[in-house]
Enzyme design. Structure first.
Site, short mmCIF file in Angstrom:
data_model
loop_
_atom_site.label_atom_id
_atom_site.label_comp_id
_atom_site.label_asym_id
_atom_site.label_seq_id
_atom_site.Cartn_x
_atom_site.Cartn_y
_atom_site.Cartn_z
N ASP A 79 0.81 -1.21 0.00
CA ASP A 79 0.00 0.00 0.00
C ASP A 79 0.85 1.27 0.00
O ASP A 79 0.46 2.27 -0.59
CB ASP A 79 -0.94 0.00 1.21
CG ASP A 79 -2.17 -0.87 0.97
OD1 ASP A 79 -2.38 -1.31 -0.16
OD2 ASP A 79 -2.92 -1.11 1.94
N GLY A 80 2.02 1.22 0.64
CA GLY A 80 2.89 2.40 0.66
C GLY A 80 3.36 2.78 -0.74
O GLY A 80 3.41 3.96 -1.10
N ASN A 151 -4.60 8.77 2.38
CA ASN A 151 -5.10 8.04 3.56
C ASN A 151 -5.54 9.00 4.66
O ASN A 151 -6.70 9.10 4.98
CB ASN A 151 -4.02 7.09 4.10
CG ASN A 151 -4.15 5.69 3.56
OD1 ASN A 151 -5.10 5.37 2.84
ND2 ASN A 151 -3.20 4.84 3.88
N ASP A 152 -4.56 9.71 5.24
CA ASP A 152 -4.91 10.52 6.40
C ASP A 152 -3.88 11.60 6.69
O ASP A 152 -2.74 11.56 6.22
CB ASP A 152 -5.11 9.65 7.65
CG ASP A 152 -3.97 8.67 7.88
OD1 ASP A 152 -2.80 9.05 7.71
OD2 ASP A 152 -4.25 7.52 8.25
N ASP A 181 -3.65 12.66 22.73
CA ASP A 181 -2.51 12.37 21.86
C ASP A 181 -2.60 13.07 20.51
O ASP A 181 -1.60 13.19 19.80
CB ASP A 181 -2.40 10.86 21.63
CG ASP A 181 -1.87 10.12 22.85
OD1 ASP A 181 -1.45 10.79 23.81
OD2 ASP A 181 -1.90 8.87 22.85
N THR A 192 -9.65 2.76 6.84
CA THR A 192 -9.31 1.41 7.27
C THR A 192 -7.85 1.30 7.72
O THR A 192 -7.39 0.21 8.04
CB THR A 192 -9.56 0.40 6.14
OG1 THR A 192 -8.87 0.84 4.96
CG2 THR A 192 -11.04 0.29 5.84
N ALA A 193 -7.13 2.42 7.74
CA ALA A 193 -5.74 2.41 8.19
C ALA A 193 -5.68 2.80 9.67
O ALA A 193 -6.23 2.12 10.52
CB ALA A 193 -4.92 3.34 7.31
N TYR A 194 -5.04 3.91 9.98
CA TYR A 194 -4.86 4.35 11.37
C TYR A 194 -6.20 4.56 12.07
O TYR A 194 -6.38 4.24 13.25
CB TYR A 194 -4.04 5.65 11.36
CG TYR A 194 -3.46 6.08 12.69
CD1 TYR A 194 -3.82 5.49 13.89
CD2 TYR A 194 -2.51 7.11 12.72
CE1 TYR A 194 -3.26 5.90 15.08
CE2 TYR A 194 -1.96 7.53 13.92
CZ TYR A 194 -2.33 6.92 15.10
OH TYR A 194 -1.79 7.33 16.28
#
Length: 289
Positions: A79-80, A151-152, A181, A192-194
């Site tokens: 994915d990266g 992604n984010d 945090d 669906t990632a972090y």
């Protein structure tokens, strides 16, 4: 599944690659952590049969520039690598075919073992593209400093400096004051990632939305919020906040100056992912859970 059935899927459009004289090259980006030589040779032979040249884009760690006439980028990796290919492709509105060499491959269309049929579908004009929302992050103190996130965007406290104090504004209206945090602002693709790991929702990637998820906050009852894709999200530091950093797609990190902030909104142009088989978000999610 034929082209008509693929096109009937929500968010899918036909993808016809220009071939022959005057057509642009096919870009190839590879992971720096694996041997992609067999697949690269396969792409070169396939492109040659179609009267196309290939363009070596290097590795996702040190990519080369993309030719302006390029309509297709093939990303060989996880994915990266696919995220890096999307960053290269988006200014030209090129489409990206992701071939999974990793373990999850959530953005990939096929695994490397199924690569040949995917190339055949592209050659026959039977592939489609899915449009995905991307995010643009702009620092308040430097409007010229903009970054694209597929992604984010993560605004997080720097370890060892205490709690991050953040004010979250959506559509020009103050929404939350957070102490913890930090906060994740994700596209539907990045949900669906972090975001999922932080307790947020998994959102269908074809939706036009932005997902806001606080990270380990103190006293806030809101676990996550899905807002309209047309809204702008602003994150500002409170006066007594610890130092924070801004991370884009897990790669680019900048420190946010004191009393500064970042504005995040959907990019006017969508990212484009090639699809050659009936792979759905829900089946992918079921395998991952």
């Amino acid at each position: 599944m034929d082209a008509a059935e693929l096109t009937g899927r929500r968010g899918a459009e036909p993808f016809h690659l220009a071939t022959g004289d005057g057509a642009g090259p096919v870009g190839v980006l590879v992971t720096p952590s694996g041997d992609c030589t067999p697949q690269q040779l396969q792409i070169e032979a396939w492109a040659r049969d179609l009267g196309l040249e290939t363009l070596d884009l290097g590795t996702s760690a040190e990519p080369n520039a993309l030719h302006s006439a390029c309509e297709l980028v093939i990303a060989l990796g996880g994915d990266g690598t696919i995220l890096r290919a999307l960053q290269l492709a988006m200014p030209n509105h090129a489409a990206v075919l992701g071939v999974n060499f990793g373990t999850v491959g959530f953005l990939a269309d096929v695994d490397r073992a199924d690569f040949a049929p995917a190339l055949d579908m592209l050659a026959r004009g039977e592939a489609t593209v899915e449009a995905r929302t991307a995010l643009i992050a702009t620092m308040h103190d430097d409007p010229e400093q903009r970054a694209i996130a597929f992604n984010d965007v993560v605004i997080a406290r720097r370890p060892g400096f205490g709690t991050a104090g953040l004010n979250v504004t959506v559509g020009g209206e103050q929404l939350l004051s957070l102490n913890g945090d930090g906060v994740v602002v994700a596209s539907p693709t990045g949900s669906t990632a972090y975001t999922v790991g932080a307790g947020g929702p998994a959102v269908a990637p074809t939706l036009d939305a932005i997902v806001i998820t606080p990270l380990a906050t103190q006293g806030s009852p809101l676990r996550s919020l899905v807002v309209d894709g047309g809204d702008s999200v602003s994150i500002e530091l409170q006066a007594l906040s610890s130092p924070v950093s801004v991370e884009i797609d897990g790669r680019t990190t900048n420190e946010m100056p004191a009393a500064a902030g970042v504005e995040i909104h959907a990019a006017p142009r969508k990212a484009r992912l090639v699809r050659t088989r009936p792979r759905t978000f829900y089946s992918d999610l079921a395998r991952r859970l």
